[in-house]
Design an enzyme around this catalytic site. Structure first.
Site, short mmCIF file in Angstrom:
data_model
loop_
_atom_site.label_atom_id
_atom_site.label_comp_id
_atom_site.label_asym_id
_atom_site.label_seq_id
_atom_site.Cartn_x
_atom_site.Cartn_y
_atom_site.Cartn_z
N SER A 27 0.94 -1.25 0.02
CA SER A 27 0.03 -0.24 -0.02
C SER A 27 0.78 1.26 -0.06
CB SER A 27 -0.90 0.09 1.17
OG SER A 27 -1.81 -1.11 1.26
N ARG A 31 1.48 4.41 -2.83
CA ARG A 31 1.27 5.82 -2.84
C ARG A 31 2.65 6.62 -2.73
NH1 ARG A 31 -2.42 2.58 -0.53
NH2 ARG A 31 -4.51 3.54 0.44
N ARG A 126 -14.07 -6.76 -10.49
CA ARG A 126 -14.46 -6.07 -9.13
C ARG A 126 -14.86 -4.92 -9.09
NH1 ARG A 126 -8.68 -6.57 -6.20
NH2 ARG A 126 -10.04 -5.83 -4.30
N GLN A 173 -8.99 2.36 -0.23
CA GLN A 173 -8.82 2.67 -1.63
C GLN A 173 -9.89 3.80 -1.90
OE1 GLN A 173 -9.29 -1.04 -3.46
NE2 GLN A 173 -7.47 -1.84 -3.02
N ASP A 319 -6.90 -7.45 4.99
CA ASP A 319 -6.15 -8.43 4.35
C ASP A 319 -5.55 -9.75 4.85
OD1 ASP A 319 -6.70 -6.77 2.30
OD2 ASP A 319 -4.79 -5.69 2.21
N LYS A 346 -12.57 -9.50 -3.02
CA LYS A 346 -11.26 -9.23 -3.10
C LYS A 346 -10.63 -9.91 -4.25
CE LYS A 346 -10.93 -6.47 0.50
NZ LYS A 346 -10.27 -5.16 0.41
N ARG A 350 -12.91 -14.35 -0.93
CA ARG A 350 -11.97 -14.99 0.15
C ARG A 350 -12.90 -15.93 1.26
NH1 ARG A 350 -7.49 -10.20 0.52
NH2 ARG A 350 -6.45 -10.95 -1.53
N ARG A 391 -3.06 -14.27 -1.28
CA ARG A 391 -3.28 -14.37 0.13
C ARG A 391 -3.88 -15.69 0.48
NH1 ARG A 391 -0.78 -9.82 1.64
NH2 ARG A 391 -1.26 -8.12 0.76
C1 S3P Z 1 -5.71 -1.18 0.27
C2 S3P Z 1 -6.83 -1.14 0.72
C3 S3P Z 1 -7.78 -2.54 1.26
C4 S3P Z 1 -6.78 -3.54 1.20
C5 S3P Z 1 -6.10 -3.58 -0.22
C6 S3P Z 1 -5.06 -2.47 -0.11
C7 S3P Z 1 -4.96 0.10 0.06
O1 S3P Z 1 -8.98 -2.35 0.34
O2 S3P Z 1 -8.01 -4.76 1.00
O3 S3P Z 1 -5.27 -4.64 -0.33
O4 S3P Z 1 -3.99 0.28 -0.11
O5 S3P Z 1 -5.67 1.25 0.17
P1 S3P Z 1 -10.34 -1.57 0.61
O6 S3P Z 1 -9.92 -0.17 0.73
O7 S3P Z 1 -10.91 -1.89 -0.63
O8 S3P Z 1 -10.78 -2.30 1.61
#
Ligand code: S3P
Length: 436
Positions: A27, A31, A126, A173, A319, A346, A350, A391
């Site tokens: 993550s 960014r 998705r 996200q 996650d 996801k 999952r 995962r």
């Molecule tokens: C993430 C946010 C999560 C997570 C993903 C990474 C991110 O998703 O499951 O693997 O980097 O912002 P969601 O925000 O959809 O829950």
């Protein structure tokens, strides 16, 4: 990248021990690239995750004219400024990466060129309406298919306006998508989140000298004049560390040390969940690196008991549920996970993928719409399919350590999206894993 057909086989091991080296956080790596690209001046990113998902983000920015040098140990980015991106070819392929596509939907909505966003078979299925709807409210010209999936089409050159938005789902996200669009929106964008989700975008923006303001669950971001390039140290990925934490906890005579791991509280609720189950885990040497809390984690063999997982801990452990459910299968009694519908959408469903794997390995489960009940027992050994989900593949690899017979996990190629060195690291701590 792992080759197309990759299956893992794990033989039981009497114990695991040592230091497990964990690659950079996925993550945070995404960014760091995104903000470096649109900053003024140069940025250096250390310990960047060299995974397929984060490399997909790099490729998209290279396509938009950003000079990015990947030296493996560190990345150098020559920022083009907030308005310096361009696209000769508007098609952007995000592979398997939900984070890249959802975050960039926000950024691309505010550019002066059109874009067409696609991904691999799993990503194309998705849900994207969660980002489309608020971006449309911000005056973006953005659409997706009638079923709410990719491809996303964006017509550029729109005047993006700020909104007040209450997140209908706990999603970092979605929040980050709106924060990135908010950089370009006139005025101040206000986002309300009922349960806090990972706040890496907020922390990363501070490094680039455009801090957001946070009051309780309300987040405010002002339109940016510019971001300033900087140096970022990416912590080890807590989500990757999670496999070895649980590995040590469920295996007899085991002891694992994980250094330099991100322990941001909006991300590491697995520690709280495992502690409620009785796990022997210690966190030491906590400090801040590039605005993110990191620590050394010590995990040891433990006697686990089943629990009802508190629903308010779900977003900050989202996650980690595949591996938490493996821990639950090794605990005495029943564990109930609920309030986790998001797991169904996801990289795979999952909840279903874990239930299918468990049923082939002699573990009893009861499926819920938004979770599952797992009854502790012993893994028999057998064959599991990862459903092309990294995962799921890594979680069942850890189950293999304590199974009666070997476990074969099919379709593990996608492990390279988040943890390309997983097999090597697993071998180093004594896990008997190979490719078949
Ligand atoms: C993430 C946010 C999560 C997570 C993903 C990474 C991110 O998703 O499951 O693997 O980097 O912002 P969601 O925000 O959809 O829950």
């Amino acid at each position: 990248m792992l080759k197309d057909s990759v299956n893992f086989r794990v033989h039981p091991s009497p114990s695991i021990s040592g230091k497990a080296v964990i690659p950079g956080d996925k993550s945070i790596s995404h960014r760091a690239i995104i903000l470096s690209a649109i900053a003024d001046g140069n940025s250096k990113i250390n310990n960047f995750l060299q995974g397929d998902d984060t490399l997909a983000t790099i490729d998209v920015f290279k396509k938009m004219g950003v000079d990015i040098k990947n030296n493996e140990n560190f990345i150098k980015v020559k920022g083009v400024g907030l308005h310096g991106l361009y696209a000769d070819d508007p098609i952007f392929d995000f592979g398997n990466s939900g984070t890249s596509v959802r975050l960039l939907a926000g950024l691309l909505s505010a550019q002066d060129f059109d874009s067409h966003l696609i991904g691999d078979e799993s990503l194309m299925k998705r849900p994207m309406l969660r980002v489309i709807k608020p971006l449309q409210e911000m005056n973006a010209k953005i659409t997706c298919t009638n079923s709410g999936t990719l491809p996303i089409n964006i017509i550029g050159n729109q005047k993006i306006k700020s909104i007040k938005y209450k997140l209908p789902i706990a999603s970092a996200q979605l929040k980050s998508c709106l924060l990135l669009a908010g950089l370009y929106a006139n005025g101040t964008t206000e986002i309300y989140e009922k349960i806090e989700t990972r706040d890496h975008t907020e922390r990363m923006l501070t490094n680039f000298l455009h801090p957001v303001i946070k009051k309780d669950n309300q987040i405010y971001i002002k339109q940016a004049n510019r971001l300033i390039g900087c140096e970022i140290d990416v912590p080890g990925d807590f989500s990757s560390a999670a496999y070895f934490i649980v590995g040590a906890v469920i295996t007899p005579n085991s002891n694992i040390i994980l250094e330099n791991i991100g322990v941001n509280p909006t991300r590491s609720a697995m520690l709280k969940i495992l502690k409620l189950m009785g796990a022997n885990i210690e966190i030491k040497d906590e400090r801040l690196i590039s605005g993110e809390p990191v620590a050394t984690i010590y995990a040891k063999t433990s006697k686990l008991v089943g629990i009802d997982i508190p629903e308010d801990l779900v977003p900050a452990a989202i996650d980690e549920f595949p591996i938490i459910l493996i821990a639950a299968a090794c605990a005495k009694g029943k564990t109930k996970l609920s309030g986790a519908f998001e797991l169904r959408i996801k990289e795979s469903d999952r909840i279903q993928s874990m239930a299918d794997g468990f049923s082939g390995l002699g573990i009893k489960t009861e499926l819920l719409d938004d979770g599952m009940i797992v009854e502790g027992g012993q893994f028999s050994g057998g064959i599991v399919d990862s459903s092309n989900d990294h995962r799921i593949a890594m979680a069942f690899s850890i189950a293999g350590i304590v199974a009666r017979e070997p476990i074969i996990i099919n379709n593990c190629k996608n492990v390279s999206t988040s943890f390309p060195s997983f097999v090597m690291t697993a071998k180093q701590v004594g896990i008997n894993i190979d490719y078949v």
